[in-house]
Design a protein around this motif. Structure first.
Motif, PDB file in Angstrom:
ATOM      1  N   GLU A  78      14.411  28.084   3.982  1.00 31.09           N
ATOM      2  CA  GLU A  78      13.462  27.537   3.011  1.00 31.09           C
ATOM      3  C   GLU A  78      13.357  28.451   1.800  1.00 31.09           C
ATOM      4  O   GLU A  78      13.345  29.671   1.933  1.00 31.09           O
ATOM      5  N   SER A  81       9.215  26.145  -3.456  1.00 36.20           N
ATOM      6  CA  SER A  81       9.171  24.769  -3.933  1.00 36.20           C
ATOM      7  C   SER A  81       8.429  24.728  -5.261  1.00 36.20           C
ATOM      8  O   SER A  81       7.210  24.645  -5.301  1.00 36.20           O
ATOM      9  N   SER A 134      11.890  16.669  -4.605  1.00 37.31           N
ATOM     10  CA  SER A 134      11.932  16.473  -3.160  1.00 37.31           C
ATOM     11  C   SER A 134      11.040  15.298  -2.794  1.00 37.31           C
ATOM     12  O   SER A 134       9.919  15.172  -3.305  1.00 37.31           O
ATOM     13  N   SER A 181       7.183  16.577  -2.384  1.00 35.22           N
ATOM     14  CA  SER A 181       7.016  16.942  -0.987  1.00 35.22           C
ATOM     15  C   SER A 181       7.884  16.040  -0.119  1.00 35.22           C
ATOM     16  O   SER A 181       8.265  14.942  -0.521  1.00 35.22           O
ATOM     17  N   ASN A 194      10.184  19.417   5.924  1.00 35.33           N
ATOM     18  CA  ASN A 194      11.175  19.791   4.910  1.00 35.33           C
ATOM     19  C   ASN A 194      10.524  20.392   3.673  1.00 35.33           C
ATOM     20  O   ASN A 194      11.029  21.354   3.102  1.00 35.33           O
ATOM     21  N   ASN A 195       9.411  19.798   3.262  1.00 36.98           N
ATOM     22  CA  ASN A 195       8.694  20.342   2.110  1.00 36.98           C
ATOM     23  C   ASN A 195       7.225  19.948   2.209  1.00 36.98           C
ATOM     24  O   ASN A 195       6.838  18.843   1.832  1.00 36.98           O
ATOM     25  N   ASN A 199       7.238  24.938   0.099  1.00 40.49           N
ATOM     26  CA  ASN A 199       8.564  25.488   0.416  1.00 40.49           C
ATOM     27  C   ASN A 199       9.529  24.336   0.683  1.00 40.49           C
ATOM     28  O   ASN A 199       9.182  23.395   1.393  1.00 40.49           O
ATOM     29  N   GLN A 200      10.736  24.422   0.129  1.00 41.88           N
ATOM     30  CA  GLN A 200      11.746  23.401   0.357  1.00 41.88           C
ATOM     31  C   GLN A 200      12.770  23.897   1.374  1.00 41.88           C
ATOM     32  O   GLN A 200      13.339  24.972   1.215  1.00 41.88           O
TER      33      GLN A 200
END
Length: 636
Positions: A78, A81, A134, A181, A194-195, A199-200
């Motif tokens: 990660e 994001s 995202s 997100s 995932n997001n 954080n991605q």
């Protein structure tokens, strides 16, 4: 090497003491464990190798990479994001290829996880697009911000990579995050979306890197333009960053005892520079960036004990990428000894040649504060003490014999004109000398800042970490630099395993005055200039000491911050007449002032209006005794 605990859904050939072969259209799945392969991994056509729930791959080959195959190793990591914030990366995989050896990498090897073993390719946006996005159905990445930095010494020497698969194994790259997100949880065992909005998660897919990897470095181009290379951890496992830094800065490490000694010729200065953006980043314009470089050195009591990290100074930047004169507080307190999968950092060359990343540095360490392994995105850290638990590793080191505590040290915060904060550190280690020790002392990331505080260990260099032996009578020079009249406020911000001295002072030799920076702060306004010889840190004060009766009075005072009731309580058991109580924040600003408080046994001062942080209490009695205390205020 102890055998790992893992399971496979499909396994065709595996030999833990030799090679791994995954046949076409089959796969290996590893959950919450590690796999050790002594030689090569061959992922045949569409043969896949899934590392899930923080699983890692260790390999024992001592030469260049022997891995091959058109299949993919898949591992998650990660990053930040945010459309505007950079992460520094170093890929653990390259483009799949049947040929033997490590392969080049490009961001087309980044995927969005959709389920435990499936991912969809990220959409790579053209260079004209600024912002990645995202969502719970797609991931787009802005190729515009993908650059590398190899043997370079100026901002303009960043080399554009974009969506090309031209990054060699061991070459780091920059990439900005994404907005939006993605609530999909691909690995239910780990339970990470995932997001979640901060954080991605990326799925790195390709041929796993392994073996000895050469990292090109160059020599200095003047003190203001050090020659650096963006590199990082190139493997699908953690690495012991200490070993990489020590061995490439000329040290020989005894892998049984952890002892290290300078015996060879260095190719790097032994410092690892980690970029941090202030969060949240808010602009694509360089002139509006707020960020800086933290520095890590491997100055532990052994090569298998943590070193020292100083947080970056938050600087703003000019349009040409050079630091501006304004900023704010320092960045986060990360732990850096075990570098996690994908983490990038810069190294600084001292000779033209190649630093070597080796399999023997690899270890199975899950990312987290307790394990001394943090990616840049994480929050502040507190290190624990005692010895390590068992850490599986390629070099067969018994980590349980080594301390995970840092050497005695303290960190100093210097605030300049209330604009930005420089964090420096003094560490004490018997391997070091009082002069410049390559690999144990850290050169400032930004020597051209107009205002700064540093340790002048070398005539041409400025240091933010100084490691030396301890002596209670030692006098340690500190330097201040100012381009305009500047107010410097200096205090010890953190003590780490430091019980070698009861007091820490700054001595102004010109005025022959000692200032307690352990319990209070030192403030001085300096005209433009560089002051290398006027100030020093000492552990003794040569000023006249209080008599025994006065000492007893001073020691009788107790200061307690009750954060539940949001008030400061001063215990005055001898009922001395209190002339004044003043509170100062870490910048030296007076935030509370009370006078003529009488001689009560308990005195309360309301602190409900103050922000969280460290404050200094200065108390004076009617008969001119001074009491300095430090408290921490946390609002409930």
């Amino acid at each position: 090497m102890r055998k790992a605990l893992f399971y496979f859904l499909f396994l065709f050939v595996l030999d833990l003491n030799a090679q791994m072969y995954v046949s076409p259209n089959s796969y290996v799945f590893v959950n919450d464990a590690y796999v050790y392969v002594a030689q090569d991994v061959n992922l045949d056509n569409n043969g896949n190798f899934y590392l899930r729930n923080k699983s890692q791959l260790l390999q024992g080959n001592t030469a260049t990479s022997l891995n091959s195959g058109l299949g993919n190793l898949s591992v998650f990591q990660e990053g930040t994001s945010n459309n505007y914030g950079y992460n520094y990366w170093c890929s653990p995989v390259g483009v799949p290829a049947a040929s033997v050896g490590n392969a080049s990498f490009g961001i087309t090897r980044l995927f969005r996880p959709t389920a435990i073993t499936t991912s969809s390719a990220a959409t790579i946006l053209p260079a004209s697009s600024l912002n990645g996005v995202s969502s719970s159905s797609s991931l787009s990445i802005a190729a515009r911000w993908v650059y590398k930095y190899v043997q370079s010494n100026q901002y303009g020497q960043w080399a554009y990579v974009g969506d090309n698969s031209s990054l060699n194994a061991g070459e780091g790259f920059t990439m900005k995050g994404v907005s939006g997100s993605d609530t999909v949880v691909a690995d239910s065992n780990e339970g990470v979306a995932n997001n979640p909005g901060n954080n991605q998660r990326y799925d790195f897919r390709g041929k796993p890197n392994e073996g000895t990897i050469s990292i090109p470095v160059g020599t200095l181009a003047g003190p203001d333009y050090p020659n650096r290379t963006l590199t990082g951890n190139p493997y699908p496992s953690a690495i012991n960053l200490n070993l990489f830094l020590l061995e490439n800065s000329g040290y020989t490490v005894n892998y049984s005892t952890g002892a290290y000694s300078l015996t060879g010729s260095p190719v790097i200065n032994g410092n690892a520079y980690f970029w941090e953006h202030q969060k949240p980043a808010t602009s694509h314009y360089v002139s509006q960036y707020v960020g800086g470089y933290g520095v890590y050195v491997a100055n532990g009591a052994t090569a298998f004990s943590p070193g020292t990290y100083t947080s970056p100074t938050w600087n703003t930047y000019n349009g040409d990428g050079t630091p501006n004169t304004t900023g704010s507080s320092a960045g986060s307190a990360y732990v850096r000894m075990f570098t996690p999968v994908g983490q990038g950092f810069k190294v600084q060359g001292v000779a033209v040649g190649n630093a070597q990343m080796r399999n023997r540095y690899r270890a199975f360490v899950k990312e987290g504060v307790a394990s001394n392994s943090q990616f840049e995105r994480n929050a502040n850290a507190t290190l624990s003490s005692g010895n390590w638990d068992e850490i599986p590793n390629v070099a067969n080191v018994d980590y349980t014999q080594f301390s995970k505590g840092q050497v005695p040290q303290f960190k100093i915060h210097t605030i300049m004109n209330d604009e930005y904060t420089r964090e420096t550190a003094l560490a004490f280690n018997n391997y070091a000398t009082d002069g410049y020790d390559i690999g144990l002392d850290a050169i400032t990331p930004e020597a051209n800042l107009p205002r700064d505080m540093y340790f002048p260990l070398d005539a041409d260099k400025q240091f933010v970490i100084s490691t030396m032996t301890f002596d209670i009578d030692k006098k340690i020079p500190v330097a201040f630099k100012a381009d305009v009249q500047t107010l410097f406020n200096v205090t010890v911000n953190e003590l780490i395993n430091f019980d070698l001295a009861n007091e820490i002072y700054i001595h102004d030799k010109e005025a022959n005055l000692y200032y307690d920076i352990k319990n209070s702060f030192f403030s001085v306004t300096l005209d433009p200039g560089v002051y290398k010889t006027r100030f020093e840190i000492t552990f003794k004060s040569n000023t006249a000491t209080l008599d025994l009766d006065d000492n007893a009075v001073v020691n009788s005072f107790q200061v307690y911050q009750n954060n539940d009731n949001q008030q400061l309580t001063i215990f005055n058991p001898l009922q001395k007449d209190i002339q004044s109580i003043n509170l100062f924040d870490v910048t030296g600003k007076m935030v509370v002032s009370k006078r003529n408080l009488g001689n009560s046994e308990e005195i309360q001062v309301v602190t409900s209006g103050l922000s969280d942080g460290v404050y200094f209490v200065k108390l004076a009695t009617q008969d001119n005794l001074q009491i300095d205390k430090k408290v921490s205020i946390t609002r409930k």
